[in-house]
Design an enzyme around this catalytic site. Structure first.
Site, PDB file in Angstrom:
ATOM      1  N   ASN A   1       0.819  -0.945   0.211  1.00 12.84           N
ATOM      2  CA  ASN A   1       0.166  -0.116  -0.161  1.00 12.84           C
ATOM      3  C   ASN A   1       0.960   1.020   0.007  1.00 12.84           C
ATOM      4  O   ASN A   1       1.375   1.753   1.008  1.00 12.84           O
ATOM      5  CB  ASN A   1      -0.891  -0.131   1.155  1.00 12.84           C
TER       6      ASN A   1
ATOM      7  N   ARG B   1      -2.460  -2.038  -3.456  1.00 13.74           N
ATOM      8  CA  ARG B   1      -3.650  -1.063  -3.309  1.00 13.74           C
ATOM      9  C   ARG B   1      -3.314   0.221  -4.439  1.00 13.74           C
ATOM     10  O   ARG B   1      -2.208   0.698  -4.297  1.00 13.74           O
ATOM     11  CB  ARG B   1      -3.831  -0.461  -1.966  1.00 13.74           C
TER      12      ARG B   1
ATOM     13  N   HIS C   1     -11.441   4.658  -0.651  1.00 16.07           N
ATOM     14  CA  HIS C   1     -11.659   3.782   0.615  1.00 16.07           C
ATOM     15  C   HIS C   1     -12.662   2.595   0.279  1.00 16.07           C
ATOM     16  O   HIS C   1     -13.193   2.123   1.164  1.00 16.07           O
ATOM     17  CB  HIS C   1     -12.311   4.554   1.616  1.00 16.07           C
TER      18      HIS C   1
ATOM     19  N   ARG D   1      -7.713  17.280   5.835  1.00 10.95           N
ATOM     20  CA  ARG D   1      -8.256  17.621   4.732  1.00 10.95           C
ATOM     21  C   ARG D   1      -9.315  18.525   5.011  1.00 10.95           C
ATOM     22  O   ARG D   1     -10.030  17.962   6.035  1.00 10.95           O
ATOM     23  CB  ARG D   1      -8.409  16.507   3.627  1.00 10.95           C
TER      24      ARG D   1
ATOM     25  N   GLU E   1      -7.918  -3.425   5.215  1.00  8.31           N
ATOM     26  CA  GLU E   1      -7.982  -3.349   3.841  1.00  8.31           C
ATOM     27  C   GLU E   1      -6.794  -4.434   3.199  1.00  8.31           C
ATOM     28  O   GLU E   1      -7.046  -4.912   2.052  1.00  8.31           O
ATOM     29  CB  GLU E   1      -7.590  -1.905   3.575  1.00  8.31           C
TER      30      GLU E   1
END
Ligand code: ADP
Length: 416
Positions: free
Chosen positions: A13, A94, A183, A244, A387
């Site tokens: 990832n 990913r 996501h 963010r 994940e």
């Protein structure tokens, strides 16, 4: 130590300046080893490798993701795992943005690589890093199939009404401007786990999943398919996040350019890295924010209120979009660990059949659990996301379909 690595998947990832990796057995979820390289390209980069209950951290120059992949491979070798001979089923990557064309797990060939590169302008910090990770892994393990799993995939068939920005269609068409969502691997995995936990058919459930980590997103899922999600063309839209901004009036970007003379790159940096909780109170980690709130810090309190306000806004909107709500689920770092955020996000919603049980909510656990009161019409759950495991399973499944002999027992046990 002897390691049973046959059929395991090495998951990468790659972030803009980090690289997480994990060697995992897709059937059992057993993590054989994992690690993270941080501040890649900086003067103080480091890598941490965890295996056999031992953690090794090394500070060393890692000029790029390739160097990080190579150092990780050496860690494995030093600890008794020769990755090239370990019988790996796949290397799973990913990849943040798949654009319109890449929405299923893909064996990485030259077309897939060029497509990931082609859509890089939509994820300029991530897709190039993902590609370097893929190329480095392929150079190191040329005989192990590389599989790319896309963060946007789960949302590729969002209803047009949810996916379309109300701008001149000419521009949208020409520049692939739409809401992609991110996501996705987490939202898909967690919503599946929810069905399992409740012992119900995924097809019957109307759910809201709140993935609250450093990045944060909400999704509305009906019958296993997403009907809306809070991130958009980029992972900047939606909820207030660690650094963010989430939703802002696009006019704000123009205004900052005009009155402050900020360039678009500077505004990009501001909205992605110095906004959200960090912009509002100087902190982006919820453990510190919670302490500051308790200490009476005014900026932290306001930041926290803004965060909760936005969460409620999405929960409300998605409830109406779904038309019926069975379950709300919290996941990722903040969602799994902050009882305070969970309680405040759902406070005062008793009239809508949403009642959190204070004691259940406060109890710590790493397992999936129900935190709603027995009287709550809507179930409220905490479900840990994973994940890496989801990527490993998708990669192993693709490889098993292609080369049924590659994974031990794959033909007998196609459960994953
Ligand atoms: P990422 O988006 O980087 O994958 P994670 O899902 O790991 O993020 O979430 C990281 C965030 O989770 C941290 O920045 C912190 O805000 C929050 N977090 C982690 N542990 C706790 C905790 N015990 N209590 C509150 N917040 C936590």
């Amino acid at each position: 130590m002897n390691h049973d690595t046959a059929g395991a998947v090495l998951v990468f990832n790659a972030g803009s300046s980090s690289l997480k990796y994990q060697l995992v057995k897709p059937d059992t979820g057993e993590v054989i080893a994992d690690g993270i390289a941080e501040r890649i390209g900086d003067h103080d980069s480091s890598i941490t490798h965890e295996q056999d209950n031992e953690t090794i951290t090394e500070t060393l120059p890692l000029p790029d993701h390739k160097a990080a992949v190579e150092r990780a491979e050496k860690f494995f070798a030093d600890n008794g795992i020769d990755l090239a001979r370990a019988g790996l089923a796949a290397v799973g990557h990913r990849v943040v943005h798949g654009g319109r064309a890449l929405y299923e797990p893909k064996l990485v060939d030259s077309w897939v690589r060029s497509e990931i590169e082609r859509v890089s302008p939509l994820a300029p910090l991530h897709n190039p890093a993902n590609l370097v990770g893929i190329e480095a892994a392929q150079a190191l393990l040329p005989d192990v199939p590389s599989v790319a799993v896309f963060d946007t995939a789960f949302f590729h068939d969002l209803p047009a009404a949810a996916a379309t920005y109300a701008i001149d269609r000419r521009f949208a068409t020409e520049h692939a401007i739409r809401r992609y969502g991110f996501h996705g691997t987490s939202h898909e995995y967690v919503s599946g786990q929810v069905a399992e936990f409740l012992g119900r058919d995924l097809a019957d459930l109307h759910q809201i999943v709140l993935h609250l980590g450093n990045g944060a997103s909400a999704s509305a899922i009906a019958g296993g398919r997403p009907i809306d999600t809070s991130m958009g063309m980029t992972p900047l839209e939606g909820l207030v996040m660690g650094t963010r901004s989430g939703d802002v009036d696009p006019g704000l970007v123009l205004h900052l350019n005009r009155v402050e003379g900020l360039s678009f790159d500077e505004i990009d940096d501001l909205l992605n890295h110095n906004s959200g909780m960090r912009g509002l109170c100087g902190e982006n980690d919820f453990r510190s924010i919670s302490t500051l709130v308790d200490e009476g810090d005014e900026n932290a309190r306001r930041a926290y209120e803004v965060y909760i306000h936005r969460l409620k806004h999405y929960i409300g909107a998605y409830t109406f979009e779904l038309g019926k709500l069975d379950v709300i689920t919290f996941t990722a770092g903040v969602g799994e660990h902050s009882a305070r955020v969970r309680a405040d996000a759902l406070a005062g919603l008793e009239n809508f059949g949403i009642v959190v049980d204070a004691e259940r909510n406060a109890s710590e656990s790493t397992a999936a659990r129900r935190i709603s009161a027995d009287a709550s019409v809507v179930d409220v759950l905490v479900v840990p996301t994973n994940e890496e495991l989801a990527i490993a399973r998708q990669a192993a499944e693709l490889v098993a379909a292609r080369w049924p002999t590659k994974i031990p027992g794959a033909q007998q046990n196609r459960e994953y």
